[in-house]
Design an enzyme around this catalytic site. Structure first.
Site, PDB file in Angstrom:
ATOM      1  N   THR A 209       0.827  -1.220   0.000  1.00 38.97           N
ATOM      2  CA  THR A 209       0.000   0.000   0.000  1.00 38.97           C
ATOM      3  C   THR A 209       0.854   1.259   0.000  1.00 38.97           C
ATOM      4  O   THR A 209       0.530   2.242  -0.682  1.00 38.97           O
ATOM      5  CB  THR A 209      -0.948   0.016   1.216  1.00 38.97           C
ATOM      6  OG1 THR A 209      -0.191  -0.231   2.412  1.00 38.97           O
ATOM      7  CG2 THR A 209      -2.026  -1.036   1.089  1.00 38.97           C
ATOM      8  N   GLY A 210       1.945   1.265   0.758  1.00 45.33           N
ATOM      9  CA  GLY A 210       2.800   2.443   0.793  1.00 45.33           C
ATOM     10  C   GLY A 210       3.465   2.710  -0.545  1.00 45.33           C
ATOM     11  O   GLY A 210       3.547   3.857  -0.998  1.00 45.33           O
ATOM     12  N   CYS A 211       3.933   1.640  -1.200  1.00 44.68           N
ATOM     13  CA  CYS A 211       4.522   1.780  -2.536  1.00 44.68           C
ATOM     14  C   CYS A 211       3.500   2.351  -3.505  1.00 44.68           C
ATOM     15  O   CYS A 211       3.808   3.236  -4.314  1.00 44.68           O
ATOM     16  CB  CYS A 211       4.991   0.420  -3.054  1.00 44.68           C
ATOM     17  SG  CYS A 211       6.250  -0.397  -2.051  1.00 44.68           S
TER      18      CYS A 211
END
Length: 305
Positions: A209-211
């Protein structure tokens, strides 16, 4: 066509790293390029090994790409070591690759540590000053600041402002680790602090999700950069059609605008990127990839059902 660059590690499962970044670029209509910093052995259940790319070769990849390809925005992901962080920071210091979005990858969603201790200091001292937007989660922000992770909205806001003081142009501090029915992020810029909210989605498909969020921001920044450059080019062209005196003044004005540029409207881009991620999170379960924390669906809303 806007062009975005990801400088990050590889994820064989396809949910994070350069694989997630390139999918996100494509889903948002941006041509993707990539510089590899590390090979990882991982799946949806965790990371079993990391094989770093030597810093000198990371730098060679970057310089070779930028000598030929126009890059409108850059996303930095897992850099892994202090030497790689310094190499990337030196290469990007002159902004040859558009606005820089840094996702200071230190801990995977699974909890696995992905960055060594020396690299934390290098990110804080050398990378943040050449970053236009940094997107840490609460544990990463705490590591950069040498403090405990934020547990409340007030603490998120305070830590976002503290990170802003370390040199980046803007900070998006992600509050996904906090509890509650909403996922709350805090954006800190020179104009102040803005809180952005989305309903929390009950899903185990959170791998990468962060990527995905940071690469969405880079893709949208690439679009904004190209639009600005097109406007400046049109203005310069109009200036050359005037008298010699107007021509000289107009060219100088256009050059000044190009140098000044100005940062992207991060508040607007954050909302659009979060909307994209929200759809990707919702669609993740339909992929049925892996037996652990599965990936989000980068092409939900793009691929036909």
């Amino acid at each position: 066509m806007p062009v975005a660059l990801t400088v990050a590690g590889s994820d064989p499962s396809g949910g994070a790293g350069i694989q997630a970044d390139l999918k996100t670029f494509s889903a948002l209509g941006v041509y993707g390029t990539a510089v590899l910093t590390a090979l990882t052995a991982q799946n949806t259940r965790g990371v079993t090994g990391v094989h770093p790319v030597p810093a000198a070769f990371v730098g060679e990849q970057l310089r070779t790409l930028l000598a030929d390809v126009r890059v409108d925005a850059t996303k930095l992901g897992m850099l892994g070591s202090a030497s790689v962080v310094r190499e990337v920071a030196r290469t990007l210091a002159g902004r040859p690759a558009g606005p820089v979005v840094t996702d200071p990858v230190m801990v995977a969603t699974s909890g696995d540590r992905l960055i060594d201790e020396d690299a934390v200091a290098a990110v804080r001292d050398e990378l943040l000053p050449v970053t236009d937007l940094v997107t840490p989660n609460a544990p990463e922000a705490a590591a950069l600041l040498g403090t405990a992770p934020a547990r409340t909205l007030d603490e998120l806001s305070g830590q976002a402002e503290a990170l802003l003081g370390l040199g980046p142009g803007a900070v998006l501090l992600k509050g996904g680790h906090l509890s509650g029915p909403e996922s709350v992020d805090v954006l800190a810029t020179a104009d102040g602090v803005t809180v952005t909210r989305r309903p929390r989605i009950g899903t185990t498909n959170t791998h990468g999700t962060g990527c995905t969020l940071s690469s969405a921001l880079a893709a949208l920044a690439a679009q904004a950069t190209q639009a600005t450059q097109a406007t400046q080019t049109a203005q310069a062209t109009q200036a050359t059609q005037a008298t010699q005196a107007t021509q000289t003044a107009g060219a100088a004005g256009a050059a000044g605008a190009a140098r000044a540029g100005g940062p992207p409207d991060w508040a607007a881009l954050v909302e659009r990127a979060r909307d994209y991620l929200q759809v990707a999170l919702t669609g993740g379960a339909s992929l049925r990839v892996g037996s652990g924390r599965g990936p989000v669906h980068h092409f939900a809303g793009v691929w036909p059902r």
